[in-house]
Design a protein around this motif. Structure first.
Motif, short mmCIF file in Angstrom:
data_model
loop_
_atom_site.label_atom_id
_atom_site.label_comp_id
_atom_site.label_asym_id
_atom_site.label_seq_id
_atom_site.Cartn_x
_atom_site.Cartn_y
_atom_site.Cartn_z
N GLY A 123 161.73 -54.80 96.07
CA GLY A 123 162.56 -53.57 96.25
C GLY A 123 162.27 -52.91 97.34
N LEU A 124 161.35 -53.25 98.43
CA LEU A 124 161.35 -52.34 99.69
C LEU A 124 162.18 -52.21 100.38
N LEU A 125 163.50 -53.17 100.48
CA LEU A 125 164.37 -53.00 101.21
C LEU A 125 165.86 -52.44 100.71
N ASP A 126 165.58 -51.76 99.50
CA ASP A 126 166.76 -51.55 98.81
C ASP A 126 167.20 -50.10 99.79
N GLY A 127 168.54 -50.10 99.99
CA GLY A 127 169.14 -49.15 100.73
C GLY A 127 168.77 -48.83 101.99
N LEU A 128 168.03 -49.98 102.75
CA LEU A 128 167.55 -49.97 104.14
C LEU A 128 168.27 -51.23 105.03
N ARG A 129 168.40 -50.97 106.01
CA ARG A 129 168.83 -51.98 107.17
C ARG A 129 167.68 -53.02 107.29
N ALA A 130 168.11 -54.22 107.17
CA ALA A 130 166.90 -55.37 107.16
C ALA A 130 167.66 -56.65 108.01
N THR A 131 166.88 -57.50 108.52
CA THR A 131 167.15 -58.60 108.96
C THR A 131 166.29 -59.89 108.80
N THR A 132 166.82 -60.99 109.04
CA THR A 132 165.90 -62.33 108.79
C THR A 132 166.56 -63.23 109.59
N HIS A 133 165.96 -64.54 109.74
CA HIS A 133 166.72 -65.72 110.49
C HIS A 133 168.28 -65.60 110.27
N TRP A 134 168.82 -65.74 111.36
CA TRP A 134 170.39 -65.68 111.23
C TRP A 134 170.97 -66.57 110.18
N ALA A 135 170.18 -67.87 110.05
CA ALA A 135 170.75 -68.82 109.00
C ALA A 135 170.70 -68.56 107.65
N HIS A 136 169.76 -67.49 107.18
CA HIS A 136 169.39 -66.95 106.10
C HIS A 136 170.01 -65.64 105.73
N THR A 137 170.86 -64.97 106.60
CA THR A 137 171.25 -63.64 106.22
C THR A 137 172.07 -63.44 105.37
N GLY A 138 173.01 -64.50 104.99
CA GLY A 138 174.17 -64.48 104.15
C GLY A 138 173.48 -64.63 102.88
N PRO A 145 172.05 -57.54 97.18
CA PRO A 145 173.31 -56.63 97.44
C PRO A 145 173.02 -55.15 97.77
N ARG A 146 171.78 -54.80 97.41
CA ARG A 146 171.45 -53.42 97.80
C ARG A 146 170.77 -53.13 99.17
N VAL A 147 170.53 -54.19 99.89
CA VAL A 147 169.96 -54.62 101.13
C VAL A 147 171.14 -54.52 102.23
N GLU A 148 171.09 -53.69 103.34
CA GLU A 148 171.89 -53.61 104.32
C GLU A 148 171.69 -54.73 105.44
N VAL A 149 172.18 -55.97 105.21
CA VAL A 149 171.53 -56.90 106.03
C VAL A 149 172.28 -57.05 107.64
N ASP A 150 171.43 -57.21 108.49
CA ASP A 150 172.18 -56.95 109.75
C ASP A 150 171.85 -58.39 110.70
N PRO A 151 172.77 -59.31 110.50
CA PRO A 151 172.62 -60.44 111.13
C PRO A 151 172.42 -60.61 112.59
N ASP A 152 172.67 -59.65 113.43
CA ASP A 152 172.73 -59.63 114.65
C ASP A 152 171.46 -58.88 115.58
N VAL A 153 170.45 -58.66 115.10
CA VAL A 153 169.27 -58.07 115.72
C VAL A 153 168.27 -58.79 115.57
N LEU A 154 167.25 -58.61 116.66
CA LEU A 154 166.12 -59.24 116.40
C LEU A 154 164.86 -58.86 115.56
N TYR A 155 164.86 -57.59 115.28
CA TYR A 155 164.17 -56.77 114.30
C TYR A 155 164.55 -55.37 114.08
N VAL A 156 164.08 -54.81 112.96
CA VAL A 156 164.64 -53.64 112.13
C VAL A 156 163.44 -52.89 112.00
#
Length: 322
Positions: A123-138, A145-156
Motif C-alpha cells: 500500500g505504499l504506492l497508493d496515490g503516488l507515481r511509480a515505475t518498474t521495468h517497462w515490460a511489467h508496467t501494464g 489501480p490506485r498506483v499512478e504507473v509511469d512506464p516512461d521514466v528511469l526512476y520516481v
C-alpha cells in the motif's frame, strides 16, 4: 517537492536490503556494491549495510545468507527491495508486512525494478507515481489501480518512497540516493569506481525503440563535450544545431535517442550538476556560481535548483561542503 537532506556527518545511515526466494541477483548485487564499500577519502561516515531475510535464500545461481531477520527492516534508515523474478505470484506476505512496518517506522523505502510489486502490495504506492521495468508496467497498473504507473521514466522519487525501472535504471536510482545523502562529488566517485555514468535524470525514458549507439560513435559524441565546456555561456538549441551541422528538428531526434530527453532539458540538467559541484567544492558566492553554471543570476539558479534538487543552494552547500 520539499526535501529534508539527512545529516550524514555524525552517524552511519543504515541500509537494509530485503532478500527472499525468487529475487534477481543483479539488482541485489548492485545495491550491495553501491552501499557496501566506502569511497576513498570519504569525509564522513558511510552506510551501515545489512541483508535481511528469514533464512538463506537462492538468488539466481547464488546462495545468500542474510545478516538479520525481516524484523530489522523496521530499524533501518533505508530499506531496499530488489527485483522479483516472478510477478505473476503475489509477493511473500512476510516481506510485504515487514516493508510496510519499516515505512511506518520512518524508513525510506526503495524498490529496484519489479520490487515495486512489493511496495504496491504493502500500500505504499497508493496515490503516488511509480515505475518498474517497462515490460511489467501494464501488470503493475492492472493489479494495483490506485498506483499512478509511469512506464516512461528511469526512476520516481516521492521522498520516502522511491521506485526504479529495471537493470541499469536500478543503478541510477542507487546513485541518486548517494547523491541525496552525500552530495554529487561523492556520488561521482562511486560511479567512477563502478565505471558507470555518474548521473541520469529520473525522467529520462527507460525504453527507447532506437538502440543507443556506442559511446564514442553516436551523432552527438563531439557536441556533448563541446556544450559541457561552455556551460557558462548562453546556449540555444539553434547554437547546438549549428555546431552539430544539422537542423533543430534533426538535433532533437538525436537527443531523444541518445540522452532520452530534449536539448534544453539536458542543458538545464548539466547546469544544475555544475552548480552542485561548485557549491560542494568552492567558496564562490551563489551569484558567481550562477554565472559559472550559465544560470545568469542567483535568482534564476535558486528557482531551478529548488525545483530540481528540492532544497535551496545555500542549504545544499551547508549539507555537503567538505
Amino acid at each position: 517537492m520539499t526535501r529534508t537532506i539527512p545529516d550524514m556527518s555524525s552517524f552511519r545511515h543504515s541500509v537494509a536490503i530485503a532478500a527472499t526466494e525468487g529475487m534477481l541477483h543483479l539488482e541485489l548485487a548492485l545495491a550491495c556494491e553501491v552501499f557496501g564499500p566506502a569511497p576513498a577519502a570519504l569525509p564522513g561516515p558511510w552506510y551501515d549495510l545489512g541483508v535481511c531475510g528469514t533464512h538463506p535464500v537462492r538468488v539466481g545461481r547464488f546462495l545468500v545468507e542474510p545478516d538479520h531477520g525481516f524484523d530489522r527492516l523496521a530499524d533501518a534508515d533505508t530499506v531496499i527491495v530488489p527485483a522479483l523474478a516472478d510477478v505473476d505470484e503475489d509477493p511473500p506476505a512476510d516481506l510485504v508486512e515487514a516493508v510496510r512496518a519499516a515505512h511506518e517506522a520512518g524508513a525510506r523505502v526503495v524498490s529496484l525494478c519489479t520490487g515495486a510489486f512489493v511496495l504496491a502490495a504493502a500500500g505504499l504506492l497508493d496515490g503516488l507515481r511509480a515505475t518498474t521495468h517497462w515490460a511489467h508496467t501494464g501488470e503493475l497498473a492492472a493489479r494495483y489501480p490506485r498506483v499512478e504507473v509511469d512506464p516512461d521514466v528511469l526512476y520516481v522519487d516521492n521522498g520516502s518512497v522511491l521506485t526504479s525501472a529495471g537493470k541499469a535504471a536500478a543503478m541510477d536510482l542507487c546513485l541518486h540516493l548517494v547523491r541525496l545523502d552525500h552530495g554529487s562529488a561523492v556520488a561521482n566517485v562511486v560511479a567512477r569506481r563502478l565505471v558507470v555514468p555518474p548521473h541520469r535524470e529520473g525522467g529520462q525514458a527507460q525504453f527507447v525503440t532506437t538502440p543507443v549507439p556506442a559511446r564514442d560513435g553516436h551523432p552527438l559524441a563531439e557536441l556533448l563535450p563541446w556544450a559541457m565546456g561552455r556551460l557558462d555561456r548562453p546556449l540555444t538549441v539553434e547554437d547546438l544545431a549549428r555546431r552539430a551541422n544539422m537542423s533543430s528538428r534533426h538535433l532533437a531526434r538525436h537527443f531523444r535517442s541518445v540522452t532520452g530527453t530534449t536539448p534544453l532539458r539536458w542543458l538545464l540538467a548539466q547546469r544544475i550538476r555544475r552548480a552542485q559541484e561548485l557549491l560542494e567544492t568552492t567558496d564562490e558566492s551563489v551569484d558567481a556560481i550562477a554565472s559559472a553554471a550559465g544560470m545568469g543570476t542567483a535568482t534564476t539558479l535558486r528557482r531551478h535548483f529548488q525545483r530540481t534538487i528540492g532544497v535551496p543552494p545555500d542549504t545544499y552547500r551547508r549539507t555537503f561542503r567538505t
